[in-house]
Enzyme design. Sequence first.
Site, PDB file in Angstrom:
ATOM      1  N   LYS A 186       0.848  -1.424   0.122  1.00 40.38           N
ATOM      2  CA  LYS A 186       0.036  -0.020  -0.177  1.00 40.38           C
ATOM      3  C   LYS A 186       0.722   1.173   0.021  1.00 40.38           C
ATOM      4  O   LYS A 186       2.114   1.188   0.348  1.00 40.38           O
ATOM      5  CB  LYS A 186      -0.906  -0.038   1.135  1.00 40.38           C
ATOM      6  CG  LYS A 186      -1.956  -1.255   1.199  1.00 40.38           C
ATOM      7  CD  LYS A 186      -2.675  -1.769   0.024  1.00 40.38           C
ATOM      8  CE  LYS A 186      -3.523  -2.697   0.329  1.00 40.38           C
ATOM      9  NZ  LYS A 186      -3.487  -3.959   0.034  1.00 40.38           N
TER      10      LYS A 186
HETATM   11  C1  LIG Z   1      -4.779  -5.050   0.698  1.00 37.11           C
HETATM   12  C2  LIG Z   1      -6.267  -5.145   0.683  1.00 37.11           C
HETATM   13  C3  LIG Z   1      -7.096  -5.765   1.525  1.00 37.11           C
HETATM   14  C4  LIG Z   1      -6.505  -6.543   2.513  1.00 37.11           C
HETATM   15  O1  LIG Z   1      -5.701  -5.816   3.488  1.00 37.11           O
HETATM   16  P1  LIG Z   1      -4.609  -6.650   4.279  1.00 37.11           P
HETATM   17  O2  LIG Z   1      -3.902  -5.614   5.305  1.00 37.11           O
HETATM   18  O3  LIG Z   1      -3.614  -7.420   3.332  1.00 37.11           O
HETATM   19  O4  LIG Z   1      -5.195  -7.727   5.332  1.00 37.11           O
HETATM   20  C5  LIG Z   1      -8.382  -5.686   1.474  1.00 37.11           C
HETATM   21  N1  LIG Z   1      -9.106  -5.063   0.448  1.00 37.11           N
HETATM   22  C6  LIG Z   1      -8.460  -4.303  -0.753  1.00 37.11           C
HETATM   23  C7  LIG Z   1      -9.231  -3.727  -1.682  1.00 37.11           C
HETATM   24  C8  LIG Z   1      -6.950  -4.301  -0.712  1.00 37.11           C
HETATM   25  O5  LIG Z   1      -6.153  -3.892  -1.416  1.00 37.11           O
END
Ligand SMILES: *Cc1c(COP(=O)(O)O)cnc(C)c1O
Length: 379
Positions: A186
């Site tokens: 992210k």
């Molecule tokens: C990264 C992501 C998640 C999950 O987040 P985690 O921290 O990996 O559990 C859920 N939804 C979307 C759209 C994502 O990009």
Amino acid sequence: MTAELPFLPFSRPTIDEDTIAAVGDVLRSGWITTGPKNQAFEAQLSEYFGGRPVRTFNSGTCTMEIALRIAGVGPGDEVITTPITWPATSAVILEVGATPVFADIDERTRNIDLDKLEAAITPRTRAIIPVFLSGLPVDMDRLYAIAEKYKLRVVEDAAQAIGSTWKGKRIGAIGDLVSFSFQVNKNITTVEGGCLVMNTPEEARLAEKYRLQGVTRSGVDGIDVDVLGGKYNMSDVNAAIGLRQLARLEEFNAHREKIARHYFQCFGPDFEANTGAQLPIQAFGSSNWHLFQIILPDHGPGTRAEFMTRMQKEYNIGTGYHYAAVHLFTLYRERGFKDGQFPVAEKIGRLTVTLPMFNTMTLGDVERVVAAVNGILAK
Ligand SMILES: *Cc1c(COP(=O)(O)O)cnc(C)c1O
């Protein structure tokens, strides 16, 4: 051929020496799990989101699950979401015992189509989970008008959207329950983690219980458990990373915007006509440019797998796909979903490709990617 150039991944974390030093400080401090760093991180996140209550968790996935629990969603309830998302989004609906309902996406935004969302509402619908794919928000005015009209809770899967805005307001500073992820890909990361923006101190108290086995402490040795909670707290090691990352978020997102602008400039106005591929919407001033995704031509030269393989083998460039249509996974087929139900999502799920985009990417990297894409797709 540029296979001799160093590998260019589609995503890469930015960890500076200050961050590494901050982690060292925590490890030497004598308090390494949830503590002062986490408190400071929550306070700064709250400030970032306009003073709303914020609590951290150890993943974006459990953040959304806890949001659904706070919203009171459970067995017998339906929750509407998009099929073009990471499996986490619909998994948490099943996790709380509710029923996932999908609505097809809009071909240009690649986000849930709000007309189709509204059409999918039944008397059992309790909540909606929109996903802001690549950091692009849905029409928030329309979304909340629908939520209000049908008395639905909204859990925004804003995992990808930190720093994105809607009409000048930050995602998270507006809305109902807003869930972010700090997973390593992210825009900012805590290695793994997430946070939830809530409406009231009562919701925040409930979030604290859900993340730590339901425990409430009082006095010197008072303890009670009145809800069923899990173990979802963020350690101070992760929070120390988050504090450094949050301090650089504006800088990171400004750089990503520069990279996105350069992509559009290098692809040029004729790229779509020349290749049959589709660029993203030029959502400057609203997207945080978490991902830069193109849609391959439907009857182009080869499949997506071939495209991705050639990018890797001939150009030494990593690509990704975000995402495959969730309703076609075995777990969902077993629940009655099938091919043809959400044709736009199925097409995008088959043809979407994520090109490199990260905080330290250079303009030269962009030119290298565009040359490679043109090399494969130009007719
Ligand atoms: C990264 C992501 C998640 C999950 O987040 P985690 O921290 O990996 O559990 C859920 N939804 C979307 C759209 C994502 O990009």
